[in-house]
Design an enzyme around this catalytic site. Structure first.
Site: not given
Length: 568
Positions: A202, A479
């Site tokens: 990502c 995260s």
């Protein structure tokens, strides 16, 4: 080793396991798969391929594996491929699967150890991209102390929505937009369809890309490996060159612990702080340090450095610049060039050069708005900080690079939850008010178990418009996409009877990032009284590995590794 042209058992094999009569059965087994006598005399290189078409960052690794094998063959070695697991954080988030993600790091490391020691390969190339896979591979390299190089799959290109670049986190934020009536179902479906435009890790500067860059800083990857996009021709070129380089390392006897040293770990720490990378990287650097048998890397070492290392680049989600912008700006080497006076430049890298030699060919960033200088940094202090206080005597971590300026000091009433899902339900139902400190506990390595990331509460706060007015503290982790005042890794964790377990709704909590403190404003006598009636919350998990992890995991302050008690 000499390479005679004689019989297969004349002692001419580079790999000693394949020599002589004792090696005959092993040679026969390899020959059953088409390997020849000539090939088996060469250095035997394991290519650890974590390919899966179930994880976006790993979907291109078969192609790169083929390129690594090309390079190994060109350099006079033979490559043999084996696999390991590669679970995706994004797919695991928000359910039981997330409790397995950090624990999977230990499984991946152990699986590589088992295969390498069972087959006695001469060296290994490690192919991985995503959050726990890359640190697990570096841990395995440190544990085995063999010649090793890591190749990552490269970052994904960003999505574009209404003139702005995004990564997949736009989907979670869009849930909040839809909840508040700002977008329609059709627009939500459109966002879902464009959010992840192709393969790669990502495009945010989360744990995956932070660790791929750190591998390069450590010297365990070739220059440029950390940032070349997944679809770039340079990614394939690096893979071929890696194959050639590993054969050279094996022949010269250069092992991982000659590269992973206290000095190179410190360089990685400096780089992490200077770039405001994922807070999870602290756990992983502690684990790599431990596996290299260097002892325990204390949080206090990060704290000391954080006062002297400025933030020289701020990347998405802390800013609008994504990994492709970072690559275009010069990536890892451009950052190292700017902070070179803070680095130990005598450290060795896998390409045979020292850090000094690599940086002598580096240059200033081509995009100074992305990568700043030491003289004019983004911020005078580091992008990651360690806090202490009566709520976290052993320390906890926060990412100032992603904290709005108005939240650098914050005091508010506690709203307590004993699980992640309880907090998400409260946020999405409108029960959380601005000025609150959400306390998410029993989510640490043992209490979670597995120390899951608090992704969903974090993104739910953003989607509900509360991330600029609330704080969240937890013994879980975050995260790498966190943006807001989020404090994690609180140690001791609640299940071990840490002070976090004693917080009650309405208690006043203060977070002071400049002073590096996390304070619960409750008298000690009151806490002592609460302690007498405290009982831990024990969460049920399926029979299997998580129960073993819960039993043997060290605290977050020590990297949450599975520790052999004989080592301590």
């Amino acid at each position: 080793m000499s390479e005679c042209g004689g019989c297969s058992n004349c002692g001419s094999h580079f790999n000693p396991v394949l020599e002589g009569d004792d090696g005959a059965l092993k040679r026969a087994l390899y020959k059953s798969m088409g390997h020849t006598d000539e090939q088996l005399r060469k250095p035997v290189i394991a290519v650890v391929n974590s390919y899966t078409n179930a994880t976006a960052g790993h979907a291109n690794l078969n192609e790169l594996t083929a390129k690594v094998l090309e390079g190994i063959e060109q350099a006079g070695g033979i490559g043999m491929v084996f696999g390991t697991i590669a679970p995706c954080d994004g797919i695991a988030e928000g359910h039981l699967g997330m409790r397995y993600i950090l624990a999977a790091r230990e499984i991946i490391c152990a699986s590589i150890e088992v295969m390498m020691r069972a087959h006695r390969f001469d060296g290994m190339v490690l192919l991985g991209s995503c959050d726990k896979i890359v640190p697990a591979m570096l841990m395995a390299a440190a544990r085995l102390d063999l010649p090793a190089i890591l190749v990552s799959g490269g970052p994904m290109y960003p999505a574009e929505y209404k003139g702005k670049h995004w990564d997949g986190n736009i989907v979670t934020e869009a849930i909040g937009w839809k909840k508040r009536g700002e977008i329609s179902e059709e627009e939500f479906a459109h966002i879902e369809n464009i959010a992840e435009p192709g393969v790669g890790s990502c495009t945010m500067y989360g744990t995956a890309n932070t660790m791929c860059c750190i591998s390069e800083v450590l010297g365990m990857s070739l220059p440029g490996n950390g940032t070349h996009p997944a679809i770039s021709p340079a990614r394939r070129d690096i893979s071929v060159q890696t194959g050639k380089t590993i054969v050279d390392l094996v022949k010269r006897g250069v092992n991982a612990r000659q590269i992973i040293t206290p000095e190179s770990i410190r360089n990685a720490m400096v780089y992490l702080l200077a770039t405001g990378g994922s807070t999870n990287a602290i756990l992983h650097l502690q684990a790599i340090y431990y596996e290299a048998e260097l002892g325990h890397l204390p949080l206090s070492d990060f704290d000391k450095l954080s006062h002297h290392v400025p933030l020289v680049t701020s990347l998405y989600p802390a800013s609008e610049y994504d990994m492709i912008d970072f690559w275009e700006a010069g990536g890892v080497q451009a950052v190292e060039y700017e902070i070179r006076q803070l680095l130990n430049q005598n450290t060795l890298t896998v390409n045979g050069q020292t850090k000094e030699q690599i940086l002598s060919a580096a240059s200033r960033s081509t995009r100074p708005e992305v990568i700043h200088t030491l003289a004019i940094p983004v911020r005078n202090e580091a992008g990651i900080a360690v806090l202490h206080g009566n709520l976290s005597p052993l320390g906890c971590v926060v990412k100032p690079a992603a904290v709005p300026e108005n939240l650098m000091t914050f005091t508010g009433p506690a709203v307590v939850f004993n699980s992640e899902q309880e907090s998400v339900d409260a946020i999405m139902s409108g029960e959380i008010h601005p000025g609150s400190v959400l306390v998410l506990r029993y989510e640490g390595p043992k209490g979670g178990p597995g120390m899951p990331e608090m992704y969903k509460p974090m993104k739910s706060l953003e989607g509900m418009g509360l991330s600029d007015s609330c704080a969240l503290i937890t013994d879980g982790r975050f995260s790498g996409s966190n943006r807001g005042l989020f404090v994690g890794h609180i140690s001791p964790e609640a299940v071990d009877g840490g002070e976090l377990a004693l917080v009650e709704n309405g208690d006043k909590i203060s977070i002071d990032i400049p002073q590096r403190t996390l304070t619960l404003h409750v008298e000690q006598a009151v806490l002592d009284q609460r302690q007498k009636s405290w009982k831990p919350v024990e969460k049920q998990v399926p029979r299997g590995f998580l129960r073993l992890y819960r039993r043997w995991a060290l605290p977050a302050a020590q990297g949450a590794v599975l520790a052999d008690r004989e080592d301590d």
